[in-house]
Design a protein around this motif. Structure first.
Motif, mmCIF file in Angstrom:
data_model
loop_
_atom_site.group_PDB
_atom_site.id
_atom_site.type_symbol
_atom_site.label_atom_id
_atom_site.label_comp_id
_atom_site.label_asym_id
_atom_site.label_seq_id
_atom_site.Cartn_x
_atom_site.Cartn_y
_atom_site.Cartn_z
ATOM 1 N N LYS A 111 16.301 4.021 -4.762
ATOM 2 C CA LYS A 111 16.491 4.755 -3.518
ATOM 3 C C LYS A 111 17.374 4.028 -2.506
ATOM 4 C CE LYS A 111 11.954 6.933 -4.088
ATOM 5 N NZ LYS A 111 10.628 7.218 -3.484
ATOM 6 N N GLY A 112 17.850 2.846 -2.880
ATOM 7 C CA GLY A 112 18.692 2.089 -1.958
ATOM 8 C C GLY A 112 19.977 2.815 -1.599
ATOM 9 N N PRO A 152 28.260 18.254 -3.057
ATOM 10 C CA PRO A 152 27.756 17.204 -2.161
ATOM 11 C C PRO A 152 26.504 17.637 -1.411
ATOM 12 C CG PRO A 152 29.744 18.219 -1.263
ATOM 13 C CD PRO A 152 29.576 18.777 -2.639
ATOM 14 N N VAL A 153 25.608 16.697 -1.220
ATOM 15 C CA VAL A 153 24.407 16.919 -0.423
ATOM 16 C C VAL A 153 24.672 16.373 0.969
ATOM 17 C CG1 VAL A 153 21.950 16.406 -0.158
ATOM 18 C CG2 VAL A 153 22.922 16.737 -2.453
ATOM 19 N N ASP A 164 12.828 9.507 0.994
ATOM 20 C CA ASP A 164 12.239 10.231 -0.142
ATOM 21 C C ASP A 164 12.725 11.684 -0.182
ATOM 22 O OD1 ASP A 164 10.868 7.985 -0.888
ATOM 23 O OD2 ASP A 164 8.976 8.585 0.036
ATOM 24 N N ARG A 165 12.866 12.287 0.986
ATOM 25 C CA ARG A 165 13.297 13.683 1.048
ATOM 26 C C ARG A 165 14.708 13.851 0.492
ATOM 27 N NH1 ARG A 165 14.647 16.893 6.668
ATOM 28 N NH2 ARG A 165 15.536 18.774 5.703
ATOM 29 N N TYR A 166 15.630 12.997 0.933
ATOM 30 C CA TYR A 166 17.014 13.138 0.481
ATOM 31 C C TYR A 166 17.190 12.624 -0.951
ATOM 32 C CZ TYR A 166 18.746 14.966 4.832
ATOM 33 O OH TYR A 166 18.979 15.797 5.903
ATOM 34 N N HIS A 167 16.318 11.721 -1.361
ATOM 35 C CA HIS A 167 16.329 11.292 -2.754
ATOM 36 C C HIS A 167 15.939 12.460 -3.654
ATOM 37 C CE1 HIS A 167 14.676 9.222 -6.391
ATOM 38 N NE2 HIS A 167 15.750 8.460 -6.211
ATOM 39 N N GLU A 168 14.959 13.238 -3.228
ATOM 40 C CA GLU A 168 14.530 14.409 -3.997
ATOM 41 C C GLU A 168 15.624 15.479 -4.010
ATOM 42 O OE1 GLU A 168 12.278 16.499 -6.519
ATOM 43 O OE2 GLU A 168 11.788 14.495 -5.749
#
Length: 361
Positions: free
Chosen positions: A233-234, A314-315, A329-333
């Motif tokens: 997640k880094g 792109p996100v 965690d939200r943007y990782h998901e």
């Protein structure tokens, strides 16, 4: 006298006949076709790339150590002084040489597999990006060819976007090898180096990170689509701190280039690989490919298998100086969902079946 002259004449006639026979034989040998010449150039292009990445740093280091004990000792001393003076350059954008990225040899390198870059969405030059490159494979051929060389037309497909690729920071401590890496646009996979590219060089920069890293390479084998990503997640935290959009990319065919001896989890050989990875940053893989003279023989060259790198949507990521764990965690998901969507929409187009799934560990 007449006998001597007759003998000489007979010898000359015999020599002319031998020369004529040799010329006829030579002319009868089929010349290499254009296809054969192209295949040879492609093979040499891949060979020079492989030897450069595997041996250039070590050979350069040993050569400089040897020169220290000769009359040419001043050369390594001056170069060492230069490295000390230039120590931070890799983490400040490096020294890209556009002429090296456009080197003709990379077109032969591309055509050997071949490698293809597919665009699905535009990337605006008004933003910076972190491109997640998957899978790692053995030697990251797709990531190198698409994001470092200009052979697949990245800058034409994404006008105004300048691509960089991250690699182990230890590579930039090796003499001469560091110059070679920087000239192509490679930079260390460190917070400082990535942060500099995303904050100090304006907009329109895309930093590609092979997120699975060395741990993922240990499980690389044909037909396996397993990624090490769940606890990585880094890169998301870096994207939030700099407001860089997250872009998933997947190289279909990357895992088909080599055959690897995969040791089961819990075995003593896998334990040695893990320990070596933690100490050195990369994992020692036991792999093989094709030989130099024949595609059917075994050697260290990659097999000629097509690689198609698809760059996804792109996100959008906001700029948050100190992102919370929940936000990361939200943007990782969201990134994982975008990657799964990219994989599922393209897998049947590039060699996989509808039943193939992407496993994320």
């Amino acid at each position: 006298m007449k006998t001597i002259i007759a003998a000489c004449s007979q010898n000359l006639s015999g020599s002319r006949a031998s020369i004529q026979t040799a010329l006829r034989t030579l002319l009868a040998v089929p010349w290499p076709s254009q296809r054969d010449v192209r295949a040879a150039l492609q093979l040499l292009a891949v060979l020079q790339w492989l030897l450069s990445f595997l041996l250039l740093g070590t050979v350069s280091l040993l050569l400089l150590i040897y020169l220290l004990f000769t009359s040419l000792w001043l050369i390594p001393v001056l170069y060492l002084a230069w490295i000390i003076f230039d120590w931070d350059t890799p983490e400040k954008g490096g020294r890209r040489l556009p002429c090296l990225r456009r080197w003709t040899v990379w077109k032969h390198f591309r055509d050997y597999f071949p490698v293809k870059l597919v665009k699905t969405h535009d990337l605006s030059p008004s933003h910076n990006y972190i491109i997640g490159s998957h899978p790692h494979g053995i030697l990251c051929v797709g990531a190198f060819c698409n994001f470092i060389t200009g052979s697949t037309g990245f800058e034409e497909l994404f006008p105004g976007i300048h691509s960089f690729l991250t690699t182990l920071a230890g590579n930039f401590r090796l003499p001469l090898f560091r110059e070679y890496l920087m000239s192509g646009g490679l930079c260390p996979v460190t917070r400082r180096a990535i942060g500099y590219l995303l904050s100090q060089k304006g907009t329109g920069n895309a930093v590609a990170i092979v997120i699975g890293g060395a741990a993922e390479s240990l499980s690389c084998r044909p037909g396996v689509t397993t990624l090490i990503l769940k606890n990585r997640k880094g890169f998301v935290r870096m994207a939030l701190r700099h407001g860089a959009f997250l872009v998933p990319s997947f190289s279909f065919g990357e895992n088909d280039l080599f055959r690897q001896v995969v040791f089961e989890e819990g075995s003593w050989m896998r334990s040695i690989q893990r320990r070596f990875q933690k100490m050195m940053g990369f994992a020692p893989c036991l792999f093989y490919g094709r030989g130099l003279t024949s595609g059917r023989s075994r050697g260290f060259l990659p097999y000629a298998r097509p690689i198609t790198t698809v760059v996804g949507e792109p996100v959008a990521v906001p700029k948050v100086e100190n992102p919370s764990r929940e936000l990361v965690d939200r943007y990782h998901e969201l990134y994982i969902c975008a990657l799964l969507k990219l994989f599922n929409e393209n897998k049947t187009k590039y060699g996989l079946s509808e039943s193939d799934e992407l496993h994320i560990l």
